[in-house]
Design an enzyme around this catalytic site. Structure first.
Site, PDB file in Angstrom:
ATOM      1  CG  HIS A  11      -1.904   1.095   1.255  1.00  0.00           C
ATOM      2  ND1 HIS A  11      -3.195   0.966   0.791  1.00  0.00           N
ATOM      3  CD2 HIS A  11      -1.782   2.387   1.673  1.00  0.00           C
ATOM      4  CE1 HIS A  11      -3.828   2.117   0.922  1.00  0.00           C
ATOM      5  NE2 HIS A  11      -2.996   2.998   1.467  1.00  0.00           N
ATOM      6  CG  ASP A  19      -0.374   5.385  -0.429  1.00  0.00           C
ATOM      7  OD1 ASP A  19      -1.324   5.238  -1.228  1.00  0.00           O
ATOM      8  OD2 ASP A  19      -0.472   5.227   0.803  1.00  0.00           O
ATOM      9  CG  HIS A  74      -0.550  10.475   0.798  1.00  0.00           C
ATOM     10  ND1 HIS A  74      -0.435  10.018  -0.494  1.00  0.00           N
ATOM     11  CD2 HIS A  74      -1.438   9.645   1.415  1.00  0.00           C
ATOM     12  CE1 HIS A  74      -1.215   8.958  -0.666  1.00  0.00           C
ATOM     13  NE2 HIS A  74      -1.834   8.708   0.480  1.00  0.00           N
ATOM     14  CG  HIS A  99      13.313  47.066 -32.941  1.00  0.00           C
ATOM     15  ND1 HIS A  99      13.552  46.195 -31.900  1.00  0.00           N
ATOM     16  CD2 HIS A  99      12.053  46.791 -33.350  1.00  0.00           C
ATOM     17  CE1 HIS A  99      12.509  45.413 -31.702  1.00  0.00           C
ATOM     18  NE2 HIS A  99      11.585  45.758 -32.562  1.00  0.00           N
TER      19      HIS A  99
END
Length: 220
Positions: free
Chosen positions: A17, A21, A44, A122
């Site tokens: 798991h 993640d 996380h 310019h």
């Protein structure tokens, strides 16, 4: 922790798991990552911070030019050699040196000085090199790359058919040294060449675009 009323499918299901993640959070980088990653008690928040660090590093590397310019090194082609390849002449010859060249890539250079004629208008109070001339300078550099792969290049010219995805990132002003990198996107077929072009000042990308050119034999 593990809830007592659940049966695990695998003995190491918590680790699996956590691994999923981590993979999901690193997907936020939106780039392929080729690396060995060791994670100790990941979560996380930590994963997302790690992904941000990778993304920031990638952006820094992306901005660096894919070459190193050594001004003390003798150029592969100086202005006199370039004039033997390109038909352009001052004030419209916009490449001063060719630093390196191969079958698929060329690195060229232009020193932008206050003596350039376009700075007269310019702009008088805030001189800026016109973007269209930056594109022209990249195109001339690309022309040298194309003709490098042709026998008797003096008998041919390149004419640009299309320019796509041009972007200007930063102003180019007197005193800047423009370095151009042109790379063939695909092999030349039926006299048509497609190239990706980039222009740098120091380590900063200032302009880029994609160029399609045709090789034509000169009329004698």
């Amino acid at each position: 922790g593990i809830l007592n009323n659940l049966t695990l499918y695998y003995p190491n299901e918590p680790a699996r798991h956590k691994l999923l993640d981590l993979l999901g959070d690193l997907a936020l980088v939106v780039k392929r990552i080729k690396a060995k990653i060791f994670a100790i008690r990941p979560g996380h928040s930590a994963n997302i911070e790690f992904a941000k660090k990778i993304s920031e590093y990638y952006q820094r590397q992306k901005k660096k030019p894919p070459f190193v310019y050594d001004p003390s090194k003798k150029p592969l082609l100086d202005i006199n050699a370039i004039k033997k390849v390109l038909p352009h002449r001052p004030p419209f010859l916009l490449v001063d040196k060719i630093i390196s060249i191969s079958d698929t890539e060329v690195i060229g250079l232009k020193n932008v000085t206050m003596n350039e004629p376009f700075f007269t208008g310019h702009f008088p109070e805030e001189p800026v090199m016109p973007g269209v001339l930056q594109v022209e300078a990249m195109a001339q550099t690309g022309g040298i790359l194309i003709l490098h792969n042709v026998e008797h290049p003096e008998d041919y010219s390149t004419y640009f058919l299309k320019i796509d995805n041009v972007k200007f990132k930063k102003k180019v002003v007197p005193g800047d040294t423009l370095i151009f990198r042109l790379e063939l996107i695909s092999p030349v077929r039926r006299g048509i060449a497609i190239m990706k072009g980039e222009a740098y000042v120091d380590d900063t990308l200032v302009a880029q675009g994609e160029f399609t050119a045709q090789i034509s034999k000169n009329k004698i």
